[in-house]
Motif scaffolding. Structure first.
Motif, PDB file in Angstrom:
ATOM      1  N   UNK A   1      30.236  88.911 -18.436  1.00  0.00           N
ATOM      2  CA  UNK A   1      29.686  87.645 -17.942  1.00  0.00           C
ATOM      3  C   UNK A   1      30.813  86.652 -17.719  1.00  0.00           C
ATOM      4  N   UNK A   2      30.506  85.527 -17.072  1.00  0.00           N
ATOM      5  CA  UNK A   2      31.579  84.614 -16.683  1.00  0.00           C
ATOM      6  C   UNK A   2      31.449  83.201 -17.231  1.00  0.00           C
ATOM      7  N   UNK A   3      30.558  82.985 -18.222  1.00  0.00           N
ATOM      8  CA  UNK A   3      30.406  81.616 -18.750  1.00  0.00           C
ATOM      9  C   UNK A   3      31.736  81.103 -19.298  1.00  0.00           C
ATOM     10  N   UNK A   4      32.072  79.879 -18.916  1.00  0.00           N
ATOM     11  CA  UNK A   4      33.302  79.269 -19.430  1.00  0.00           C
ATOM     12  C   UNK A   4      33.110  78.795 -20.869  1.00  0.00           C
TER      13      UNK A   4
ATOM     14  N   UNK B   1      30.451  70.587 -32.587  1.00  0.00           N
ATOM     15  CA  UNK B   1      29.960  69.508 -31.705  1.00  0.00           C
ATOM     16  C   UNK B   1      30.301  69.712 -30.221  1.00  0.00           C
ATOM     17  N   UNK B   2      31.467  70.317 -29.928  1.00  0.00           N
ATOM     18  CA  UNK B   2      31.813  70.566 -28.528  1.00  0.00           C
ATOM     19  C   UNK B   2      31.676  72.065 -28.256  1.00  0.00           C
ATOM     20  N   UNK B   3      31.141  72.434 -27.042  1.00  0.00           N
ATOM     21  CA  UNK B   3      31.004  73.868 -26.735  1.00  0.00           C
ATOM     22  C   UNK B   3      32.331  74.604 -26.876  1.00  0.00           C
ATOM     23  N   UNK B   4      32.248  75.856 -27.257  1.00  0.00           N
ATOM     24  CA  UNK B   4      33.436  76.685 -27.481  1.00  0.00           C
ATOM     25  C   UNK B   4      33.730  77.538 -26.246  1.00  0.00           C
ATOM     26  N   UNK B   5      34.990  77.937 -26.075  1.00  0.00           N
ATOM     27  CA  UNK B   5      35.367  78.747 -24.914  1.00  0.00           C
ATOM     28  C   UNK B   5      34.713  80.127 -25.001  1.00  0.00           C
ATOM     29  N   UNK B   6      34.295  80.625 -23.847  1.00  0.00           N
ATOM     30  CA  UNK B   6      33.622  81.919 -23.788  1.00  0.00           C
ATOM     31  C   UNK B   6      34.407  82.867 -22.875  1.00  0.00           C
TER      32      UNK B   6
END
Ligand code: G3P
Ligand code: MG
Length: 497
Positions: A340-343, A350-355
């Motif tokens: 998959x390609x989700x960033x 609290x902040x989204x993490x790198x994927x």
């Protein structure tokens, strides 16, 4: 009808023609004039039956990293961003038929054997529901012509934590409604890293509703089709050896993971602290004598430094053999796939993490710097067309399980929290799209770049009940009244109102 057309893929070959052509394509590891070719080493069984179909990729001529390296002010349009996920000339094989690849398994929260997609067997309830449905012809027809596709993270759960409205909507769709009717629904997640069976087991428990593997697609599920194409594969990502187990279940013949390589030659990963336990559980061999045919990034890397080093070594090798360096970095390069390609991915932080998308772009940039050429690659998952086409297979198959009618319903609703994956993909595929505010999307009225066409909702309950009211009537009720006796409550739909 799907809103994709051939020109969306930069290819004028109609899909049906592309299929027969591509399946007999060039030998392993060759690059076509346009880019990465997927080998067709006989994608058929002894009876000549192909188990996969190939879907043209949404793609661009350059790696995503080029955008960041050459022009940071570039703001790609919706169309460009869609096209930036895969390389020219690629196809994404998906299993030809959901039925052929079934590992039938339904998991009930209480562990009691029951019917797929239904609450515990209660004969009297079923009889009443059947009678009510006989009396409510039009509503039942409409109910049988709709289906839901659920994103998971940010819609139904946050990691292992239930979003309470998620439990409630599944109860409604499993029969807790005025008709006692089941509404088909499938789960389409970019999640990864675990076999489908334990993942649905875990979801069934969290959501307190039975979930079948037959209604479940995670990012790497369609990559099962690649087992027909490649013999020896490097599988990257995930916890411990779970992704090796996934690949084994998908039928890959010879699976290598980074630990096997480090156990063979620890100098390959100079910064890795390799434990005794890891050494014992790995499967080393002499990799200077093995050709690895393809790299499959199934899930998030747990050790970027080691995984990138090993992938770079293989991408620069001669046909996937450690200890070699290809004279030409392109023609002898083995293919690389990402599930998959989700960033970014929302987590407890609290902040989204790198994927995986962020990992890939880093790898692309390093590859370009070291070799001078763009990395050709293939990305599965939402919003890739192949994943949506596979979802169609799963919906039609689940329609048969639920309604004994294997077809696509007219009204399909995608409920998602990520405009850049769930919503853009659903919009392009001609589905109704609902954006919820319980996950990635934190914006205003609607997402500006990829607006949900059915609207933005507070949560999954609001989205599902609004969609059901549109299809089944504004007065439709979201509970089943078992005390109703259709034979003594008059004849006709009024009996159920
Ligand atoms: O980005 C990785 C994954 O957690 C996303 O899952 O269910 O939102 O597609 P989902
Ligand atoms: Mg999500």
């Amino acid at each position: 009808m799907p809103a994709y057309d051939d020109s969306d893929f930069g290819d004028s070959t109609p899909l049906n023609q592309a299929k027969s052509h591509d399946i007999n394509r060039a030998p392993s590891n060759n690059l076509s004039a346009g880019g990465l070719a997927i080998p067709g080493d006989g994608s058929s069984d002894a009876h000549g039956t192909a188990h996969s179909i190939e879907v043209p990729a949404t793609r661009s001529s350059i790696a995503d990293a080029s955008h960041y390296m050459h022009n940071l002010s570039l703001s790609p349009s919706m169309r460009d961003r869609r096209g930036s996920r895969n390389s020219f000339g690629t196809s994404l094989p998906i299993p030809r038929s959901k039925r052929q690849s079934r590992l039938s398994s339904v998991h009930y929260p209480e562990g009691v054997a029951q019917r797929p997609g239904m609450p515990p067997i209660q004969p009297s309830r079923d009889i009443i529901a059947a009678q009510l449905q006989d009396l409510a012809g039009e509503k039942v027809t409409a109910a049988k012509d709709m289906a839901f596709v659920f994103d998971i993270d940010g819609v139904l759960v946050h990691g292992d934590r239930l979003i309470p409205e998620g439990k409630r909507v599944l109860e409604i769709l499993n029969g807790e409604n005025e008709l006692g009717i089941k509404i088909p629904h499938i789960f389409l997640t970019n999640g990864s890293g675990k076999r489908e069976v334990p993942r649905v087991e875990q979801l069934s428990k969290i959501l307190h509703n039975p979930i079948s593997t037959e209604q479940f697609i995670q990012s790497h599920t369609p990559m099962r089709a690649l087992a027909e194409y490649y013999k020896t594969v490097l599988v990257v990502g995930g916890e411990g050896y779970k992704c090796r187990e996934v690949a084994e279940e998908y039928g890959f013949e010879d699976i290598v993971v980074p630990n096997d390589i480090i156990a063979w030659d620890p100098t390959i990963a100079p910064y890795r602290v390799f434990t005794e336990e890891e050494r014992k559980t790995s499967r080393p061999r002499d990799f200077s004598k093995t050709n690895i045919d393809a790299i499959m990034v199934f899930s998030d890397s747990r050790d970027y430094a080691t995984d990138i080093q090993i992938i770079m070594d293989l991408l620069q090798s001669e046909n996937g053999r450690f200890g070699t360096r290809a004279a030409d970095p392109v023609s002898q390069r083995i293919p690389i796939y990402f599930s998959q390609g989700d960033m970014l991915c929302p987590t407890e932080h609290p902040f989204p993490r790198m994927s995986q998308g962020a990992f890939r772009i880093g790898l692309e940039a390093m590859y370009k710097s070291l070799t001078g050429v763009d990395l050709e690659r293939v990305v599965y998952g939402k919003p890739e067309l192949a994943t949506y086409k596979y979802a169609d297979e799963v919906i039609a198959s689940w329609m048969e399980t639920i309604h004994n009618d294997e077809r696509l319903p007219k009204n399909i609703y995608m409920i998602g929290d990520n405009p850049a994956s769930d919503i853009i993909g659903g919009n392009m595929y001609g589905w109704n799209t609902c954006l919820v505010r319980t996950g990635v999307f934190q914006g205003g009225e609607n997402d500006e770049e990829n607006p949900a066409n059915f609207g933005v909702f507070k949560n999954v309950y609001e989205a599902v009940t609004t969609a059901m009211k549109k299809e089944l009537g504004q007065d439709f009720k979201f509970e089943f009244n078992e005390s109703i006796n259709p034979s003594t409550h008059g004849i006709g739909a009024s009996a159920i109102e």
